[in-house]
Scaffold this motif. Structure first.
Motif, PDB file in Angstrom:
ATOM      1  N   ILE A  70       0.821  -1.206   0.000  1.00  0.00           N
ATOM      2  CA  ILE A  70       0.000   0.000   0.000  1.00  0.00           C
ATOM      3  C   ILE A  70       0.859   1.263   0.000  1.00  0.00           C
ATOM      4  O   ILE A  70       0.394   2.354   0.272  1.00  0.00           O
ATOM      5  CB  ILE A  70      -0.974   0.036   1.193  1.00  0.00           C
ATOM      6  N   LEU A 114     -12.675   6.683   3.878  1.00  0.00           N
ATOM      7  CA  LEU A 114     -12.004   6.441   2.608  1.00  0.00           C
ATOM      8  C   LEU A 114     -12.957   6.566   1.423  1.00  0.00           C
ATOM      9  O   LEU A 114     -12.602   7.122   0.378  1.00  0.00           O
ATOM     10  CB  LEU A 114     -11.368   5.042   2.631  1.00  0.00           C
ATOM     11  N   GLU A 164      -7.077   3.421   8.153  1.00  0.00           N
ATOM     12  CA  GLU A 164      -7.836   4.075   7.096  1.00  0.00           C
ATOM     13  C   GLU A 164      -7.281   5.464   6.786  1.00  0.00           C
ATOM     14  O   GLU A 164      -7.310   5.902   5.627  1.00  0.00           O
ATOM     15  CB  GLU A 164      -9.319   4.165   7.469  1.00  0.00           C
ATOM     16  N   LYS A 212      -4.604   5.116   4.220  1.00  0.00           N
ATOM     17  CA  LYS A 212      -5.158   4.875   2.886  1.00  0.00           C
ATOM     18  C   LYS A 212      -5.759   6.155   2.304  1.00  0.00           C
ATOM     19  O   LYS A 212      -5.636   6.420   1.098  1.00  0.00           O
ATOM     20  CB  LYS A 212      -6.218   3.777   2.965  1.00  0.00           C
ATOM     21  N   ASN A 269      -2.920   8.442   1.022  1.00  0.00           N
ATOM     22  CA  ASN A 269      -2.341   7.982  -0.242  1.00  0.00           C
ATOM     23  C   ASN A 269      -3.292   8.195  -1.412  1.00  0.00           C
ATOM     24  O   ASN A 269      -2.865   8.598  -2.506  1.00  0.00           O
ATOM     25  CB  ASN A 269      -1.963   6.502  -0.128  1.00  0.00           C
TER      26      ASN A 269
END
Length: 381
Positions: free
Chosen positions: A15, A280, A305, A308, A311
């Motif tokens: 990730i 997200l 989360e 994520k 990113n």
């Protein structure tokens, strides 16, 4: 068990958080130093306690005031190690100490023998009940702290980040009288390089003028959904820009996305989402509506989360901010792990309280900097 740990570190790399070189080194370090001390029969034990944060000043935003913030502090014990977590519960979040405790009572970790199975554990926690994002964050943060302690590394290192590559944190000035506003600014003189001002009412210009009477530091402003008219908001933003404001947060109610998109297009300053973005699944639809997003652990269920979201937003070409509620150094230090590479940081929550039970990230030259302790970088006082 060692294969699980290799998989865990490879999943981090997948990730975008670690290079494969880091994975190999960390896996070798973990297996050499930690494997012999971890019992295959160990179980995770989750516990919690309610706690009230005492604020140094009455805190007022566009629609209410408070002098305390209730939280629930969590502990996740495993094989002699303890990970710490927190759920911070300002009234507008819709959770309470009672609701968090009711949620935590449903968390059954007896089916998980290995804390390294983080994705599996946190997916399970997320499916226990809808919403309850702060309650979920209290488990997520404790698990991240525990896993970092097992590996022996802070999370900024596990993600391959430089702890000093962080934006200066804002210090928040709530809505108040001119004298109190000036007092708050003077109390932190020399400690911060940027301030955040709560707006959203009829006295917005008075607030800015009061601050400008005692400092010329750059400002960000948070309208907390308090503005209603687009043209008036646009005029205000141009005036704010002339007063040294560099960013505007959540100008309109969170559901008025079309009006926000038009305002963002016309605004001379970047416009960030706060209430409009929670988790997200919200991030992609914010592109073209806001210039950037404010990620808060208590809104998005925690560090997993939030990483994520960061990113994804950056991949979409959006700016990213890491924010907070009024929190102890537990949750603040967790958020600090994510802050390298962010465009803005608002991580002053622990600096606003009188009774912080943790030592963690420190304010250094206007920036919140992580310690080098493993996990989220904290210890109990």
């Amino acid at each position: 068990m060692s294969q699980n740990r290799r998989d865990f570190l490879k999943n981090l790399a997948a990730i975008g958080g670690l290079s494969m070189v880091n994975v190999s080194l960390l896996a070798k370090n973990f297996e050499n130093k930690k494997m012999n001390s971890i019992s295959r029969n160990s179980k995770m034990k989750l516990s919690w306690m309610p706690y009230d944060l005492q604020l140094k000043h009455t805190f007022t935003i566009s629609n209410f005031s408070r002098t305390i913030t209730p939280v629930v502090l969590t502990q996740l014990e495993y094989d002699g190690l303890t990970g710490y977590g927190e759920a911070s519960l300002p009234p507008y979040l819709g959770e309470s100490q009672a609701s968090v405790i009711a949620f935590l009572e449903k968390v059954d970790l007896s089916g998980f023998n290995d804390p390294m199975n983080m994705e599996e554990i946190l997916t399970y926690v997320d499916t226990i009940a809808e919403n309850n994002t702060a309650a979920k964050a209290s488990v997520d943060i404790a698990l991240h702290d525990l896993v970092g302690k097992i590996i022996g590394k802070p999370w900024y290192q596990l993600w391959g980040l430089n702890k000093n590559d962080v934006p200066p944190t804002t210090f928040t000035i709530g809505i108040d009288t001119d004298d109190v506003v000036k007092q708050k600014v003077q109390e932190v003189k020399g400690q911060f390089k940027i301030l955040k001002v709560k707006l959203g009412g009829r006295e917005d210009k008075r607030m800015i003028e009061a601050i400008r009477a005692v400092t010329d530091l750059p400002l960000t402003v948070d309208a907390n959904q308090g503005w209603k008219d687009r043209l008036q908001a646009l005029d205000m933003i141009y005036w704010l820009k002339d007063k040294g404001v560099v960013m505007v947060e959540q100008p309109f109610p969170k559901y008025k996305l079309d009006e926000i998109a038009r305002l963002t297009e016309e605004s001379p300053l970047p416009v960030f989402a706060d209430e409009s973005v929670q988790r997200l699944h919200d991030v992609e639809r914010m592109k073209g509506v806001f210039s950037g997003i404010n990620i808060k652990l208590m809104k998005c269920t925690g560090m997993r989360e939030a990483w994520k979201m960061k990113n994804l937003a950056q991949a979409l070409g959006m700016k990213v901010m890491i924010g907070c509620m009024t929190e102890t150094s537990c949750a603040i230090s967790a958020a600090v792990q994510l802050s390298p590479g962010m465009d803005f940081a608002d991580l002053d929550g622990a600096l606003l309280i009188q009774n912080d039970p943790f030592d963690g990230a420190k304010l250094i030259d206007g920036k919140m900097i992580s310690s080098d302790l493993p996990g989220i970088g904290i210890k109990k006082r």
